[in-house]
Design a protein around this motif. Structure first.
Motif, mmCIF file in Angstrom:
data_model
loop_
_atom_site.group_PDB
_atom_site.id
_atom_site.type_symbol
_atom_site.label_atom_id
_atom_site.label_comp_id
_atom_site.label_asym_id
_atom_site.label_seq_id
_atom_site.Cartn_x
_atom_site.Cartn_y
_atom_site.Cartn_z
ATOM 1 N N ARG A 130 3.026 -1.013 -7.524
ATOM 2 C CA ARG A 130 3.318 -0.356 -6.241
ATOM 3 C C ARG A 130 2.390 0.837 -6.019
ATOM 4 O O ARG A 130 1.913 1.061 -4.895
ATOM 5 N N GLU A 133 -0.928 -0.395 -4.821
ATOM 6 C CA GLU A 133 -0.838 -0.801 -3.414
ATOM 7 C C GLU A 133 -0.953 0.414 -2.494
ATOM 8 O O GLU A 133 -1.646 0.373 -1.465
ATOM 9 N N MET A 134 -0.300 1.487 -2.853
ATOM 10 C CA MET A 134 -0.304 2.688 -2.026
ATOM 11 C C MET A 134 -1.677 3.347 -2.009
ATOM 12 O O MET A 134 -2.138 3.841 -0.973
ATOM 13 N N GLU A 139 -2.689 5.735 1.370
ATOM 14 C CA GLU A 139 -1.580 6.668 1.563
ATOM 15 C C GLU A 139 -1.803 8.005 0.868
ATOM 16 O O GLU A 139 -1.189 9.013 1.239
ATOM 17 N N LEU A 269 0.999 10.607 -6.794
ATOM 18 C CA LEU A 269 1.959 9.670 -7.368
ATOM 19 C C LEU A 269 2.059 9.890 -8.868
ATOM 20 O O LEU A 269 1.083 10.307 -9.516
ATOM 21 N N GLY A 282 6.693 10.173 -5.870
ATOM 22 C CA GLY A 282 5.588 10.560 -5.014
ATOM 23 C C GLY A 282 5.826 11.883 -4.322
ATOM 24 O O GLY A 282 6.968 12.259 -4.056
ATOM 25 N N ILE A 296 10.325 6.484 -5.505
ATOM 26 C CA ILE A 296 9.809 5.411 -4.647
ATOM 27 C C ILE A 296 10.220 4.078 -5.256
ATOM 28 O O ILE A 296 10.003 3.838 -6.451
#
Length: 347
Positions: A130, A133-134, A139, A269, A282, A296
């Motif tokens: 995850r 991905e962020m 992000e 993160l 995060g 998260i």
């Protein structure tokens, strides 16, 4: 997929607990040079075909793929033999003892067109996936700084066994018995954890390694305890970020813990993984101003074992592949040189 298990130790048992319950996967054979260990393993998992040599298994040949769970030094010759026989291979980490051998295995697999994958088990950690991905979604904005650690305490705790009396642990402390220390043992895991999570490659490396005195005379029986116990590493990443990675077997209070912190211009993160579970936190958006961190959620992900089986059945090459593991081995090899020569090296 008809699967052969090469090596029947503890890690092989862990793998079979996954493979044995997968649709479309049949474990058809097992190989081990230890006849008694082979019998116990094959009986436990109901495996009919049993071989004392890989040559005999290849001569039989009625399998599509193999999982190579042999000791580190055996990965290269056995994997090369499997590739030459046209078999798909899942290999335990590290891929090989050094970069030249790892590269030879990579090029052989790519030329043969067989599915090749290295079992970097922490890819199974959903919060790591995850986080990546962020990062890829932008992000966090541009990544500036990365911290990663792999902390174990089995040199100060008997939670996993007693290294003073058990060969399972003693060999890991002795270069004469094939160990490259904590750097060779878990270095590939934490380097992958850092680079994969931050979605970038490693560009430059400088490392310091340390071997601490553990017993008077530094030796127990035939084992000279000269392998490194701790390392620190400074990295430049290809995306321009600066990184710090470290690992130790002296981390009192940490049985087996990986941590990754990724700092970007728009947010940060933190991924944590330990035997009790994993989590992702995060500091993003308006929380940046107050330095507020929030949990998260991360959806479950497929294991390496499932992705290898799916790849063999579909013919699509999965990640992490041999080339990725070879590139990480190059970083580890260069890290050892930087320790000796006290200078930074480009990967």
């Amino acid at each position: 997929m008809r699967l052969l298990v090469l090596g029947t130790g503890v890690m092989a048992k862990n793998q079979l607990r996954h493979f044995a319950h997968m649709d479309g996967v049949e474990v058809v054979g097992a190989v081990d040079t230890d006849r008694d260990r082979l019998k116990l393993f094959a009986d436990e998992f109901g495996i009919e075909k049993r071989f004392l040599t890989l040559d005999d298994a290849i001569a039989w040949g009625d399998f599509d793929a193999a999982t190579n769970v042999t000791p580190d030094r055996i990965h290269h010759p056995t994997t090369m033999a499997l590739i030459a026989a046209g078999k798909h291979v899942l290999c335990e980490k590290p891929l090989a003892e050094n970069y030249p051998k790892a590269l030879e295995m990579t090029e052989a697999a790519e030329t043969a067109g067989v599915v090749n994958m290295v079992n970097l088990t922490y890819r199974n950690v959903a919060p790591l996936q995850r986080a990546r991905e962020m990062v890829l979604a932008g992000e966090l904005g541009t990544i500036k700084h990365v911290e990663a650690s792999y902390l174990q305490s089995w040199l100060v705790s008997r939670a996993w066994g007693d290294w003073r009396t058990e060969s399972t642990w003693l060999w890991r402390l002795s270069t004469g018995h094939g160990s490259t220390g904590v750097l060779g043992d878990v270095g590939i895991h934490i380097l992958d954890f850092a680079a994969y999570g931050a979605a970038t490659d490693i560009d430059h490396v400088f490392a310091r390694l340390k071997t601490f005195n553990k017993v008077p005379g530094g030796q127990i029986g035939e084992y000279l305890l000269d392998a490194n116990d701790s390392f620190t590493m400074s990295l430049d990443f290809a995306n321009g970020a600066l990184g710090v990675v470290h690992a130790s077997r002296w981390a009192t209070g940490h049985l087996n813990e990986l941590k990754l912190r990724i700092y970007g211009e728009r947010g940060s993160l933190e991924v944590s993984h330990r035997p009790s579970g994993s989590d992702l936190r995060g500091c993003l958006g308006e929380n940046v101003e107050s330095a507020t961190w929030r949990e998260i959620e991360a959806a479950p992900v497929s294991t390496n074992y499932q992705r290898f089986a799916d790849a063999v059945m579909s013919g699509l090459q999965p990640d992490p592949n041999f080339r990725h593991a070879a590139n990480l081995q190059k970083v580890i090899d260069l890290a050892m040189i930087t320790e000796r020569e006290r200078r930074e090296l480009k990967v």
